[in-house]
Write a protein that holds these residues in place. Structure first.
Motif, PDB file in Angstrom:
ATOM      1  N   LEU A 169       2.254  -2.695  -2.704  1.00 45.18           N
ATOM      2  CA  LEU A 169       0.839  -1.301  -2.446  1.00 45.18           C
ATOM      3  C   LEU A 169       1.897  -0.627  -1.833  1.00 45.18           C
ATOM      4  O   LEU A 169       3.604   0.134  -1.653  1.00 45.18           O
ATOM      5  CB  LEU A 169       0.984  -1.922  -0.723  1.00 45.18           C
ATOM      6  N   ILE A 170       1.358   0.937  -1.785  1.00 42.21           N
ATOM      7  CA  ILE A 170       2.068   1.637  -1.421  1.00 42.21           C
ATOM      8  C   ILE A 170       1.554   2.835  -0.605  1.00 42.21           C
ATOM      9  O   ILE A 170      -0.057   3.445  -0.784  1.00 42.21           O
ATOM     10  CB  ILE A 170       1.595   3.251  -2.842  1.00 42.21           C
ATOM     11  N   TYR A 171       2.191   3.541  -0.151  1.00 46.47           N
ATOM     12  CA  TYR A 171       1.581   4.644   1.645  1.00 46.47           C
ATOM     13  C   TYR A 171       2.395   5.505   1.636  1.00 46.47           C
ATOM     14  O   TYR A 171       4.037   5.212   1.032  1.00 46.47           O
ATOM     15  CB  TYR A 171       1.792   3.784   2.166  1.00 46.47           C
ATOM     16  N   VAL A 221      -1.956   4.968  -0.945  1.00 46.42           N
ATOM     17  CA  VAL A 221      -1.803   5.615  -1.575  1.00 46.42           C
ATOM     18  C   VAL A 221      -2.868   5.061  -3.103  1.00 46.42           C
ATOM     19  O   VAL A 221      -3.632   5.548  -4.668  1.00 46.42           O
ATOM     20  CB  VAL A 221      -0.514   6.194  -2.074  1.00 46.42           C
ATOM     21  N   ASP A 222      -1.964   3.695  -3.331  1.00 49.05           N
ATOM     22  CA  ASP A 222      -2.242   2.990  -5.147  1.00 49.05           C
ATOM     23  C   ASP A 222      -1.692   1.588  -4.288  1.00 49.05           C
ATOM     24  O   ASP A 222      -1.289   1.416  -3.996  1.00 49.05           O
ATOM     25  CB  ASP A 222      -1.451   3.187  -6.182  1.00 49.05           C
ATOM     26  N   SER A 223      -2.239   0.500  -5.773  1.00 47.25           N
ATOM     27  CA  SER A 223      -2.076  -0.283  -5.163  1.00 47.25           C
ATOM     28  C   SER A 223      -1.897  -1.044  -6.210  1.00 47.25           C
ATOM     29  O   SER A 223      -2.462  -0.281  -7.481  1.00 47.25           O
ATOM     30  CB  SER A 223      -3.093  -1.160  -4.359  1.00 47.25           C
ATOM     31  N   ILE A 224      -1.208  -2.480  -6.638  1.00 47.51           N
ATOM     32  CA  ILE A 224      -1.304  -3.006  -7.812  1.00 47.51           C
ATOM     33  C   ILE A 224      -1.321  -4.860  -7.643  1.00 47.51           C
ATOM     34  O   ILE A 224      -0.175  -4.690  -6.942  1.00 47.51           O
ATOM     35  CB  ILE A 224      -0.527  -2.552  -9.189  1.00 47.51           C
ATOM     36  N   GLY A 225      -2.053  -5.642  -8.141  1.00 47.74           N
ATOM     37  CA  GLY A 225      -2.046  -7.379  -7.693  1.00 47.74           C
ATOM     38  C   GLY A 225      -2.077  -7.360  -9.427  1.00 47.74           C
ATOM     39  O   GLY A 225      -3.205  -7.453  -9.790  1.00 47.74           O
ATOM     40  N   TYR A 226      -1.300  -9.247  -9.657  1.00 44.44           N
ATOM     41  CA  TYR A 226      -1.709  -9.842 -10.546  1.00 44.44           C
ATOM     42  C   TYR A 226      -1.086 -11.369 -10.043  1.00 44.44           C
ATOM     43  O   TYR A 226      -0.735 -11.236  -9.170  1.00 44.44           O
ATOM     44  CB  TYR A 226      -0.442  -9.460 -11.517  1.00 44.44           C
ATOM     45  N   HIS A 227      -2.065 -12.263 -10.787  1.00 44.96           N
ATOM     46  CA  HIS A 227      -1.739 -13.244 -11.153  1.00 44.96           C
ATOM     47  C   HIS A 227      -1.472 -13.896 -12.435  1.00 44.96           C
ATOM     48  O   HIS A 227      -2.826 -14.636 -12.667  1.00 44.96           O
ATOM     49  CB  HIS A 227      -2.893 -13.522 -10.166  1.00 44.96           C
ATOM     50  N   PHE A 228      -0.529 -14.510 -12.335  1.00 43.05           N
ATOM     51  CA  PHE A 228      -1.126 -15.690 -13.746  1.00 43.05           C
ATOM     52  C   PHE A 228      -0.118 -16.660 -13.441  1.00 43.05           C
ATOM     53  O   PHE A 228      -0.140 -17.113 -12.864  1.00 43.05           O
ATOM     54  CB  PHE A 228       0.802 -14.920 -14.159  1.00 43.05           C
TER      55      PHE A 228
END
Length: 777
Positions: free
Chosen positions: A676-678, A685-692
């Motif tokens: 997460l970006i604040y 501001v922006d976020s990304i999540g991944y799950h492998f």
């Protein structure tokens, strides 16, 4: 060199290195749980070996029973066996066989130890012994022994599999709780003494830690015979508010095959605990117990701090600020608030505190041994004025002698600390210590051990009636204590006025942070004091923006407010509206490397706008809430910036990359992560999540965003690379996507009749390609 090589080959093929000269012993079947009796076969690697065994916990010798054939085990027992052949002997084999114990739902620790160590009437450490005083607390009794004995432990998980077994050190543990028939004990791993450096198992599932130097098997202390989880419950509150606590897990113990009841796995509070939990070297911490008992390091800075308190008033902000450099005042405040709330009448001198040996290190307090709280002293413990108890200047002796109340009395000389102390106390009464939070936790913890309790009660001649009475007493305490505590606070601090009923309502666009510690997601209702301001902060979710507040129907602007109450009932509403952050295209998470052994972990950001962006004091937050704060930095238009974990490794792996910042304090998981970006005002501001999956993660080193215009929170928009990435430069996947987009655009123009434009694009593309080739030649 050839001779050395031949010598090595000879060693590798020798019987010594391969263990063929060792005498090995094996049992079939393996230790474990069996519905019915089993016949245990012992077999040595030397067929002519003589095997001797015991089933009572004693160490086998040639005087023990000799193995003649399969041993029938029809009730839970421990087999200890030893083989002899040609002047050699095997290591002792220790296997516990649980027969008909299929209903057990808790993990099990099997302890095997020579019976005389525990039960000898003269020397046994579970016995009072002939030297004990005739009157309570029977000074001189054997169970006050501090001696360590060799023993053997096997740990079985809830799936009935043995997960650890080893020789280990055993010692009686505890203070006055040693008088109970069920004794607490501690376990000591030691490579030099027992051949095992650690107890290697993830004892506490909620922790990542997989090895321990010291563990305690606790009988619940003063709570023995009562709830059997009172201390674990209270320390769970401490964990919620950020205090150092011992992890807890209920279990069963068998000693030499005999059922010994419910015990609590707990971490032992030594310098090893600090090393295991906070990453310090065991020799670089100070640890003090009680008044001045040094457990590790030194108390020099602590004594100096206390001397300053005695000689200087902390009403002076300058003096108070100095003390805050020596002790973590916020930690101590939370610690005292909890001890006062639970009415722990044993907290005055029963304390542990620690400090790292480093510049800027401060003393912090560890919450432990809280069994006297939550009504242990009697049904009406919720009425006790523990605030007065913990601030009394002259106890005069245990449990609150003057030295034990000095810290809090000194801090309360400062008016700002008074306000912070009362405000935080009210925060906790409204949340962590509210009965709607505590009672469900009581029920949950009780339900875990309830299936095992009837057998435990029978073993120790206890009753379900007493257990239920104590559980109900804790619930009554939880329901009635907050009202009494607010009364005690008003009486001690009348300057903060009367009660205020304060409500907060939040719509679906974000949360409200109250007094920096309470996260309000939907609704909140609590009691505060009229002359004590509360602080609120609106925190929008991703894809939303904060609009305004409504206080009792009147609009108020500003994301952060300090509210002073004018009446005894107030309602605050936080209004959020849909909308992305203005810088959403200026700070795009664009590339993530989490498995590159050469460079270490790193994150790349891209500014896809025409304006530079100041990202000073912006924050990156990880899944486990660890954060990185940007120093003074700017990400330029159409440019990149990289944040890496290991600056030296990153520079070596990517020497041409100049626009990067080191010091990322956390690693990135290759399987599951949220980033997460604040901004500097805590706006998302922006976020990304991944799950492998585990198998997929093994094949991925880096993931790259295929196009800046795609949603980077959708994993299909990311390319998965089996190689290192391209930090601070165009992603190869992006180039491929752009080529495909250009070709699709050409086909689109041609299909819709724009053939002239399509031909023009092809001519330009051909010109660029030819130009590049001519330039290379």
């Amino acid at each position: 060199m050839k001779a050395v090589y031949i010598l090595l080959i000879g060693l590798l093929s020798s019987s010594v290195l391969w263990g063929q000269d060792s005498l090995l012993l094996k049992a079939t079947p393996e230790a474990g749980f069996y519905s019915t009796g089993v016949a245990v076969e012992l077999k040595a690697s030397n067929a002519s070996a003589a095997i001797y065994y015991t089933t009572d916990g004693n160490r086998p010798t040639t005087q023990s029973k000799r193995y003649q054939g399969p041993i029938l085990i029809d009730t839970t027992a421990v087999i200890k066996a030893l083989a002899f052949a040609n002047g050699k002997k095997s290591t002792i084999l220790t296997h516990t066989y649980f027969i008909g114990e299929d209903s057990i739902t808790l993990p099990v620790l099997s302890l095997s130890i020579p019976p005389y160590v525990l039960f000898d009437p003269v020397r046994g450490v579970f016995k009072r012994g002939p030297r004990a005083g005739s009157k309570f607390p029977h000074t001189g009794a054997n169970y006050y022994s501090r001696k360590e004995y060799p023993a053997y432990v096997e740990i079985f998980e809830t799936d009935k599999k043995r997960v650890f077994d080893s020789k280990i050190g055993f010692k009686i543990f505890g203070g006055m709780s040693r008088i109970f028939p069920q004794k607490s004990f501690s376990l000591y791993a030691s490579k030099s003494r027992y051949g095992t450096k650690h107890v290697r198992h993830r004892i506490f599932p909620e922790k990542k830690q997989k090895k321990y130097k010291r563990l305690v098997m606790r009988n619940s202390g003063s709570d023995f015979g009562e709830t059997h989880f009172r201390d674990a419950l209270i320390t769970s509150f401490g964990k919620d508010i950020g205090l150092e606590v011992q992890a807890y897990r209920p279990s069963l113990v068998f000693i030499n095959g005999d059922y010994w009841g419910i015990y609590n796995f707990r971490e032992k509070l030594t310098r090893h605990y600090l090393a295991e939990n906070f990453g310090y070297h065991k020799d670089s911490v100070n640890l003090i117990e009680h008044h001045k008992s040094v457990q590790a390091g030194s108390r020099k800075t602590y004594d100096a701090m206390r001397s300053f308190m005695r000689q200087n008033s902390l009403a002076s902000d300058e003096n108070f600020d100095y003390i805050n450099t020596q002790m973590d005042v916020a930690n101590f405040m939370e610690y005292e608030i909890l001890q006062i709330y639970i009415d722990n009448q044993d907290a005055g001198g029963n304390i542990k505190f620690w400090r790292p040996m480093e510049e800027g290190g401060r003393w912090r307090w560890i919450l432990f041994d809280t069994d006297f709280g939550l009504g242990h002293y009697g049904r009406f413990g919720f009425r006790n004025n523990s605030l007065a108890f913990h601030t009394r200047p002259n106890g005069p002796r245990w449990p609150n002698p003057p030295w034990s109340t000095l810290n809090l009395r000194s801090l309360l000389q400062n008016k700002n600390f008074q306000a912070n102390f009362v405000s935080r106390f009210l925060d906790r009464l409204n949340t962590t210590f509210d009965s709607t939070s505590i009672i469900p936790r009581i029920d949950k913890m009780a339900s875990v051990i309830l299936p095992e309790l009837p057998r435990h009660w029978e073993r120790w001649n206890l009753t379900s009636k007493r257990w239920q009475k104590e559980v109900d007493r804790m619930k009554e305490f939880a329901r009635k204590r907050p009202e009494y505590m607010r009364t005690f606070l008003r009486e001690r601090f009348p300057q903060f006025g009367r009660d205020v009923d304060f409500k907060i309502q939040v719509d679906s666009g974000g949360i409200v942070e109250l007094n920096e510690v309470i996260q309000v997601k939907r609704t909140f209702r609590g009691i505060y004091f009229q002359q004590l301001p509360v602080r609120v902060k609106a925190k929008p979710y991703f894809g939303a923006q904060f609009s305004h507040w409504e206080m009792d129907g009147e609009r108020m602007d500003g994301k952060e407010l300090s509210i002073r109450f004018s009446d005894t009932l107030h309602t605050l509403k936080a209004i959020f509206v849909p909308g992305e952050h203005p810088a959403v295209q200026q700070m795009i998470i664009n590339e993530i490397s989490f498995s590159d052994s050469a460079s270490g972990d790193w994150i790349e950001f891209y500014n896809d706008s025409d304006k530079d962006l100041d990202i000073s004091n912006w924050v990156i937050e990880s899944t486990n809430k660890q954060t990185f704060t940007f120093p003074a930095a700017t990400i330029k238009s159409k440019d990149y910036i990289v944040v890496c974990k290991n600056e030296e490794r990153f520079k070596k792996a990517f020497p041409s990359c100049k626009n990067f910042i080191g010091g990322l304090p956390f690693g990135l998981s290759s399987e599951k992560e949220i980033i997460l970006i604040y901004d500097d005002l805590a706006n998302p501001v922006d976020s990304i999540g991944y799950h492998f999956s585990k198998d997929s993660a093994k094949l991925i080193q880096t993931i790259v965003l295929r196009d800046f215009n795609l949603d980077n929170n959708t994993i299909k928009n990311w390319g998965k690379l089996q190689r290192g990435g391209s930090p601070a430069s165009v992603n190869p996947d992006y180039i491929k996507v752009k080529k495909q987009q250009d070709w699709n655009r050409f086909l689109g123009y041609a299909k819709t009749g724009g053939i002239t434009a399509a031909i023009f694009i092809l001519i330009v593309a051909a010109y660029l390609v030819v130009g590049k080739r001519l330039k290379r030649s």
